[in-house]
Design a protein around this motif. Structure first.
Motif, mmCIF file in Angstrom:
data_model
loop_
_atom_site.group_PDB
_atom_site.id
_atom_site.type_symbol
_atom_site.label_atom_id
_atom_site.label_comp_id
_atom_site.label_asym_id
_atom_site.label_seq_id
_atom_site.Cartn_x
_atom_site.Cartn_y
_atom_site.Cartn_z
ATOM 1 N N ILE A 170 -54.888 -61.571 -48.232
ATOM 2 C CA ILE A 170 -54.527 -60.570 -49.240
ATOM 3 C C ILE A 170 -55.161 -59.224 -48.883
ATOM 4 O O ILE A 170 -54.504 -58.183 -48.930
ATOM 5 C CB ILE A 170 -54.940 -61.037 -50.650
ATOM 6 C CG1 ILE A 170 -54.133 -62.277 -51.047
ATOM 7 C CG2 ILE A 170 -54.747 -59.917 -51.667
ATOM 8 C CD1 ILE A 170 -54.635 -62.976 -52.296
ATOM 9 N N ALA A 171 -56.438 -59.247 -48.524
ATOM 10 C CA ALA A 171 -57.123 -58.006 -48.148
ATOM 11 C C ALA A 171 -56.455 -57.357 -46.938
ATOM 12 O O ALA A 171 -56.280 -56.133 -46.894
ATOM 13 C CB ALA A 171 -58.601 -58.278 -47.869
ATOM 14 N N ALA A 172 -56.047 -58.161 -45.957
ATOM 15 C CA ALA A 172 -55.384 -57.625 -44.769
ATOM 16 C C ALA A 172 -54.044 -57.000 -45.135
ATOM 17 O O ALA A 172 -53.693 -55.926 -44.634
ATOM 18 C CB ALA A 172 -55.197 -58.731 -43.730
ATOM 19 N N ALA A 173 -53.289 -57.631 -46.004
ATOM 20 C CA ALA A 173 -52.001 -57.078 -46.438
ATOM 21 C C ALA A 173 -52.203 -55.750 -47.150
ATOM 22 O O ALA A 173 -51.452 -54.789 -46.935
ATOM 23 C CB ALA A 173 -51.273 -58.074 -47.337
ATOM 24 N N LEU A 174 -53.225 -55.676 -47.997
ATOM 25 C CA LEU A 174 -53.484 -54.440 -48.741
ATOM 26 C C LEU A 174 -53.873 -53.278 -47.842
ATOM 27 O O LEU A 174 -53.668 -52.121 -48.208
ATOM 28 C CB LEU A 174 -54.563 -54.681 -49.798
ATOM 29 C CG LEU A 174 -54.076 -55.452 -51.024
ATOM 30 C CD1 LEU A 174 -55.263 -55.914 -51.865
ATOM 31 C CD2 LEU A 174 -53.111 -54.618 -51.841
ATOM 32 N N LYS A 175 -54.417 -53.558 -46.675
ATOM 33 C CA LYS A 175 -54.778 -52.481 -45.737
ATOM 34 C C LYS A 175 -53.542 -51.682 -45.326
ATOM 35 O O LYS A 175 -53.640 -50.499 -45.030
ATOM 36 C CB LYS A 175 -55.443 -53.047 -44.487
ATOM 37 C CG LYS A 175 -56.771 -53.677 -44.742
ATOM 38 C CD LYS A 175 -57.856 -52.694 -44.538
ATOM 39 C CE LYS A 175 -59.195 -53.421 -44.631
ATOM 40 N NZ LYS A 175 -60.242 -52.531 -45.019
#
Length: 108
Positions: free
Chosen positions: A92-97
Motif C-alpha cells: 500500500i505504501a509503495a502504491a501511494l508513492k
C-alpha cells in the motif's frame, strides 16, 4: 502497477481488511480524498480504504492505518483483528508513492 511484493492473498476473516489513509497537507480536498480511495481500491480490490483529511497537517508521505477494531458479534462488544502482514502495508505504501491527486499514477 508492477511490484515485487505479492499481496494477492485475500485477508482471512480475522485479519484487517480496511485502512484509514491520512493524506499530507496539500492533498486534502474532497476530490483528492475520493481519488486516493478509488486509486487504492483499484490496486487492492480485496481491501477497503477511507481517506480522512481531518488529522493535524503534516508534510511528506501518506500515512496508512489499519482498522484493527470492529464491532463484535454481541451488541456493545469489540473484536480485535490481526494486524495485516508487513507485505500488505509495504504494498500500500509503495502504491501511494506513485499517487498524485488529479494526475495519472507515476511508475516507480
Amino acid at each position: 502497477m508492477h511490484s515485487a511484493i505479492d499481496i494477492s492473498a485475500m485477508p482471512a476473516g480475522d485479519e484487517v481488511d480496511s485502512f484509514i489513509i491520512l493524506p499530507p497537507s496539500g492533498a486534502r480536498s474532497e476530490a483528492a480524498l475520493r481519488g486516493v480511495e478509488a486509486f487504492l481500491k483499484g490496486c487492492f480490490p480485496e481491501f477497503e480504504f477511507f481517506a480522512n483529511g481531518d488529522a493535524l497537517p503534516f508534510e511528506g508521505d501518506y500515512h496508512v492505518l489499519p482498522i484493527c477494531g470492529v464491532g463484535g458479534d454481541e451488541p456493545g462488544t469489540l473484536r480485535v483483528l490481526d494486524h495485516p502482514d508487513q507485505s500488505v502495508m509495504m504494498g500500500i505504501a509503495a502504491a501511494l508513492k506513485g499517487f498524485r491527486p488529479g494526475k495519472p499514477p507515476a511508475l516507480n
